[in-house]
Design a protein around this motif. Sequence first.
Motif, short mmCIF file in Angstrom:
data_model
loop_
_atom_site.label_atom_id
_atom_site.label_comp_id
_atom_site.label_asym_id
_atom_site.label_seq_id
_atom_site.Cartn_x
_atom_site.Cartn_y
_atom_site.Cartn_z
N GLU A 171 0.36 -1.16 -0.22
CA GLU A 171 0.13 0.05 0.09
C GLU A 171 0.90 1.06 0.26
O GLU A 171 0.42 2.24 -0.43
N THR A 172 1.82 0.97 0.38
CA THR A 172 2.35 2.43 1.05
C THR A 172 4.62 2.35 0.46
O THR A 172 4.84 0.56 0.81
N TRP A 173 5.19 3.44 0.17
CA TRP A 173 6.28 3.12 -0.04
C TRP A 173 6.87 2.30 1.51
O TRP A 173 8.12 2.05 1.59
N ASP A 174 6.43 3.26 2.69
CA ASP A 174 7.56 2.66 3.82
C ASP A 174 7.01 1.16 4.80
O ASP A 174 8.11 1.49 4.71
N ASP A 175 5.95 0.80 3.94
CA ASP A 175 6.04 -0.63 4.19
C ASP A 175 6.94 -1.35 3.63
O ASP A 175 7.48 -2.44 4.06
N PHE A 176 6.89 -1.04 2.42
CA PHE A 176 7.76 -2.03 1.71
C PHE A 176 8.98 -2.02 2.07
O PHE A 176 10.36 -3.02 2.04
N PHE A 177 10.28 -0.91 2.42
CA PHE A 177 10.82 -0.20 3.01
C PHE A 177 10.97 -0.68 3.65
O PHE A 177 12.26 -1.65 3.81
N THR A 178 10.12 -1.01 5.20
CA THR A 178 10.10 -2.10 5.87
C THR A 178 10.38 -3.21 5.58
O THR A 178 11.89 -4.13 6.36
N ASP A 179 10.28 -4.12 4.81
CA ASP A 179 10.13 -5.75 4.29
C ASP A 179 11.48 -5.16 3.82
O ASP A 179 12.47 -6.62 4.34
N PHE A 180 11.83 -4.49 3.17
CA PHE A 180 12.92 -4.68 2.43
C PHE A 180 14.15 -4.21 3.21
O PHE A 180 15.20 -5.43 3.49
N MET A 181 14.39 -4.01 4.32
CA MET A 181 15.32 -3.55 5.85
C MET A 181 15.50 -4.61 6.64
O MET A 181 16.13 -5.18 7.17
N THR A 182 13.80 -5.57 6.45
CA THR A 182 13.99 -6.36 7.36
C THR A 182 13.76 -8.13 6.76
O THR A 182 13.32 -8.89 7.20
N LYS A 183 14.24 -7.82 5.58
CA LYS A 183 14.88 -9.62 4.75
C LYS A 183 12.88 -10.18 4.83
O LYS A 183 13.07 -11.55 4.46
N LYS A 184 12.56 -9.63 4.38
CA LYS A 184 11.11 -10.28 4.22
C LYS A 184 10.48 -10.39 2.60
O LYS A 184 9.59 -10.34 2.62
N LEU A 185 11.65 -10.15 1.47
CA LEU A 185 10.85 -9.92 0.07
C LEU A 185 11.35 -11.69 -0.48
O LEU A 185 12.69 -12.40 0.33
N GLY A 186 11.18 -11.89 -1.45
CA GLY A 186 11.52 -13.09 -1.81
C GLY A 186 12.69 -12.58 -2.65
O GLY A 186 13.39 -11.81 -3.04
N PHE A 187 14.07 -13.71 -2.26
CA PHE A 187 15.19 -13.62 -2.76
C PHE A 187 15.81 -13.34 -0.84
O PHE A 187 16.99 -13.49 -1.17
N GLY A 188 15.25 -13.26 -0.32
CA GLY A 188 15.98 -12.45 0.97
C GLY A 188 16.70 -11.69 0.83
O GLY A 188 16.33 -10.63 0.09
N CYS A 189 17.28 -10.96 2.19
CA CYS A 189 17.54 -9.89 2.05
C CYS A 189 19.25 -9.45 0.91
O CYS A 189 19.76 -9.62 1.04
N TYR A 190 19.08 -8.07 0.53
CA TYR A 190 20.22 -8.25 -0.21
C TYR A 190 21.55 -7.61 -0.05
O TYR A 190 22.61 -7.62 -0.72
N PHE A 191 21.19 -6.65 1.59
CA PHE A 191 22.90 -7.19 2.47
C PHE A 191 23.66 -8.12 2.43
O PHE A 191 24.58 -8.69 2.48
N GLU A 192 22.25 -9.07 2.52
CA GLU A 192 23.41 -10.27 2.90
C GLU A 192 23.88 -11.08 1.81
O GLU A 192 25.11 -11.93 1.78
#
Length: 311
Positions: A171-192
């Motif tokens: 619904e919002t970019w803020d929600d996505f950013f939170t998931d991006f930073m907390t490993k909740k996206l497909g294929f995992g954390c980009y930093f990892e």
Amino acid sequence: MEKSRTKFVDVMEKAIESANSMHRDELLFPYKGILYPTTICSPEVFQALESFEARSDDVILAGYPKSGTNWLSQILTDLIDISQKKTPGRESSVNAKEVFPYLEAGDADKYERMAKFPSPRFMVTHLRPENLPKSIFKNKVKILLLIRNPKDVATSYYHFSNALAAAPSYETWDDFFTDFMTKKLGFGCYFEYLSEWNKYADQENIMTITYEEVKENPALAVKTIAAFFGIPLTEEELQLVVERCSFQSMKKNSEKTHGAVGNILFRKGGVSDWKNLFTEDQNEKMDKAFEERIGGTKLGKKLKYDLYCKA
């Protein structure tokens, strides 16, 4: 190339159709601590992948989602065509019989079919190195590792997720950013992802290239990639590949090559679009995470974070 792309289109359309009847929470599934898209991957495929036998002359492109893998796939398939004395875009391309170039996607029987393919086989993967078949590293397969500045990866992934039914929308970019930073996206954390690949960055069979350097000088990037894979190029062939891999050219042909998802995959193709979304607080959080996780590493330095990710 169009024959293999037709199969790509079939798989993506089937994935979208399946996703339309699924609840948002069902679109991702966990496997060994990482989330993956349910309509593209499966535990059965990952299990079968473990025993996949790589060949030393396979060509592999590795990149996290939204790092530019479709773009570099175009370059690599054209280069392989040229190495086989074929005209890019006009003749049946490598792996034309395979339904999907992504190593971890499709059905569990695909690896038996791939065992019958002539060399060189071209494969793309979003997986971290520890989740790839051991035979890839044992046989010293050449891997082109594609990386992109994390703020643009996040921005592109956000727009992609909201445009593609097979990925959870936000619904919002803020929600996505939170998931991006907390490993909740497909294929995992980009930093990892970057941290794990950094362990392999010095191996002679792995070449790292950034999205930004390909964007800045496509001709030099194509020449460098061709040299790494031992593919001689005439000036005319070089110009042909550069012309075909331009964003304008690929976006123009996207419906023919990638079907309904073409317009989603080739959205802007630029650098620094993150400035349209990131808040000051989000900038600070990602700057800190980058510095703590990979700032001083070989891949971290290659990304030129200060140049591309500082407001």
